[in-house]
Design an enzyme around this catalytic site. Structure first.
Site, PDB file in Angstrom:
ATOM      1  N   ARG A  72       0.877  -1.174   0.000  1.00  0.00           N
ATOM      2  CA  ARG A  72       0.000   0.000   0.000  1.00  0.00           C
ATOM      3  C   ARG A  72       0.910   1.219   0.000  1.00  0.00           C
ATOM      4  O   ARG A  72       1.814   1.330   0.843  1.00  0.00           O
ATOM      5  CB  ARG A  72      -0.870  -0.037   1.255  1.00  0.00           C
ATOM      6  CG  ARG A  72      -1.794   1.168   1.449  1.00  0.00           C
ATOM      7  CD  ARG A  72      -2.929   1.140   0.453  1.00  0.00           C
ATOM      8  NE  ARG A  72      -4.091   1.865   0.938  1.00  0.00           N
ATOM      9  CZ  ARG A  72      -4.214   3.192   0.972  1.00  0.00           C
ATOM     10  NH1 ARG A  72      -3.205   3.947   0.561  1.00  0.00           N
ATOM     11  NH2 ARG A  72      -5.312   3.750   1.401  1.00  0.00           N
ATOM     12  N   GLU A  80     -11.312   4.884  -4.851  1.00  0.00           N
ATOM     13  CA  GLU A  80     -11.505   3.445  -4.976  1.00  0.00           C
ATOM     14  C   GLU A  80     -11.858   3.060  -6.413  1.00  0.00           C
ATOM     15  O   GLU A  80     -12.350   3.893  -7.190  1.00  0.00           O
ATOM     16  CB  GLU A  80     -12.606   2.975  -4.028  1.00  0.00           C
ATOM     17  CG  GLU A  80     -12.286   3.170  -2.554  1.00  0.00           C
ATOM     18  CD  GLU A  80     -11.111   2.324  -2.113  1.00  0.00           C
ATOM     19  OE1 GLU A  80     -11.001   1.161  -2.536  1.00  0.00           O
ATOM     20  OE2 GLU A  80     -10.291   2.831  -1.318  1.00  0.00           O
ATOM     21  N   ARG A 124      -0.393  -5.685   5.014  1.00  0.00           N
ATOM     22  CA  ARG A 124       0.210  -5.129   3.804  1.00  0.00           C
ATOM     23  C   ARG A 124       1.428  -4.298   4.199  1.00  0.00           C
ATOM     24  O   ARG A 124       1.440  -3.657   5.252  1.00  0.00           O
ATOM     25  CB  ARG A 124      -0.792  -4.234   3.069  1.00  0.00           C
ATOM     26  CG  ARG A 124      -2.008  -4.942   2.545  1.00  0.00           C
ATOM     27  CD  ARG A 124      -2.987  -3.960   1.917  1.00  0.00           C
ATOM     28  NE  ARG A 124      -3.435  -2.947   2.863  1.00  0.00           N
ATOM     29  CZ  ARG A 124      -4.367  -2.025   2.594  1.00  0.00           C
ATOM     30  NH1 ARG A 124      -4.929  -2.000   1.398  1.00  0.00           N
ATOM     31  NH2 ARG A 124      -4.716  -1.141   3.512  1.00  0.00           N
TER      32      ARG A 124
END
Length: 267
Positions: A72, A80, A124
Site C-alpha cells: 500500500r 476506490e 500489507r
C-alpha cells in the site's frame, strides 16, 4: 608409475568438480525477482526497513503487488476502483479507474523499488515506491489522482494543496474522500452549482462552516500542517472551514480534540 597415474586422476577429478560448480544451472543460484535488503539511515545508522525490488502488478490507484508482497503506497489515498467523481460540468467520470490507469502508466515496464515504512492491520507493507527515478506516491498526489492521507502522514500534504489550487485531476470538479466512500459506497456526490457554474462545494456553499451535528469544535489543519482546534469563542471560528477530505475534523469537546493531536490557537 602407478603413483603418478593416481595423482593425475585425482587432479583431473578436482578440476572437473570445480568446473561443474561454476556452470549455471536452472533453479540454482539465479537471483530472485524480489531481493530483500536492509537499508539504513546514513545520518544515524538506524535501520529504516526492507527494500523490495522487482516487477509488479497494479491492484488499484494506491496498491501494488510485488511478487508475493502486497504494498500500500505510503501517505496517499486514491479514489476506490468503483468510485466516480464529477467533472466541472457535473458529469460523472470513473476517477478510481483513472487513478489505477495512471499508476500503471507511471510504472510502465520499469522495475519498481519500494522501501518499507510500516505494516498495516491487513498485513500489507506500507511503502514508498519508485519507478524510473520517479516517486510514485508523490506523482499521484501532484497530478491530482490521489489525496494526501493526512490522517497518517503529512509527507504529501503540500503537493495536494498545489494540485487542489491548480484544479488537477480529481480537483477539477467534485470528489468524495476515499475513506468516506469506503464507509458509504452507495453515496453519490452531487454537485452544488453556484452562480459561477463552479462545482466546488467548499467555495459555493456554506460547506465546512457550520457543524453537521452537535459537535461544534473545528479541528483545522493550517498550511504549515499544524492541527489547531477552534471553539465557538475563538476569533477565527466563523471563517474557519472544515474539510474532512483533508483530514480535518469536528470535535465534541476540547479534551477529544487534544487527545486526537490538535492544539488550541495561540494568542
Amino acid at each position: 608409475m602407478n603413483t603418478r597415474l593416481t595423482t593425475l586422476i585425482i587432479v583431473a577429478l578436482v578440476a572437473g568438480i570445480s568446473f561443474w560448480d561454476e556452470i549455471p544451472r536452472p533453479g540454482g543460484n539465479a537471483p530472485s525477482p524480489v531481493e530483500p535488503a536492509v537499508i539504513t539511515d546514513a545520518r544515524s545508522g538506524g535501520t529504516l526497513g526492507t527494500r523490495l525490488t522487482g516487477p509488479v502488478r497494479v491492484v488499484d490507484g494506491d496498491t501494488i503487488r510485488l511478487s508475493a508482497h502486497r504494498i500500500r503506497l505510503h501517505g496517499i489515498d486514491a479514489p476506490e476502483s468503483d468510485q466516480a467523481c464529477l467533472d466541472p460540468q457535473g458529469a460523472s467520470w470513473a476517477c478510481g479507474d483513472a487513478a489505477t490507469e495512471r499508476l500503471s502508466d507511471l510504472i510502465g515496464d520499469d522495475p519498481v523499488y519500494c522501501s518499507e515504512r510500516d505494516i498495516d492491520r491487513y498485513q500489507r507493507i506500507i511503502g514508498e515506491c519508485f519507478a524510473d527515478g520517479s516517486n510514485l506516491n508523490a506523482a499521484l498526489v501532484a497530478e491530482g489522482f490521489a489525496f494526501a492521507y493526512r490522517r497518517f502522514s503529512l509527507d504529501y500534504a503540500a503537493l495536494e494543496d498545489e494540485a487542489r489550487e491548480a484544479g488537477r485531476g480529481i480537483w477539477a470538479g467534485t470528489v468524495q474522500a476515499p475513506w468516506d466512500h469506503r464507509r458509504d459506497p452507495k453515496h453519490v456526490v452531487i454537485p452544488d452549482v453556484g452562480a459561477t457554474g463552479s462545482t466546488s462545494a467548499a467555495e459555493d456553499t456554506g460547506f465546512g462552516l457550520q457543524p453537521p451535528g452537535d459537535c461544534v469544535i473545528k479541528g483545522n489543519i493550517n498550511r504549515g500542517g499544524e492541527r489547531i482546534y477552534h471553539t465557538p469563542d475563538s476569533p477565527s471560528y466563523s471563517r474557519t472551514r472544515i474539510d474532512e477530505s483533508r483530514g480535518e475534523h469536528w470535535f465534541c469537546n476540547e479534551e477529544e480534540a487534544r487527545a486526537a493531536g490538535w492544539r488550541a490557537p495561540r494568542g
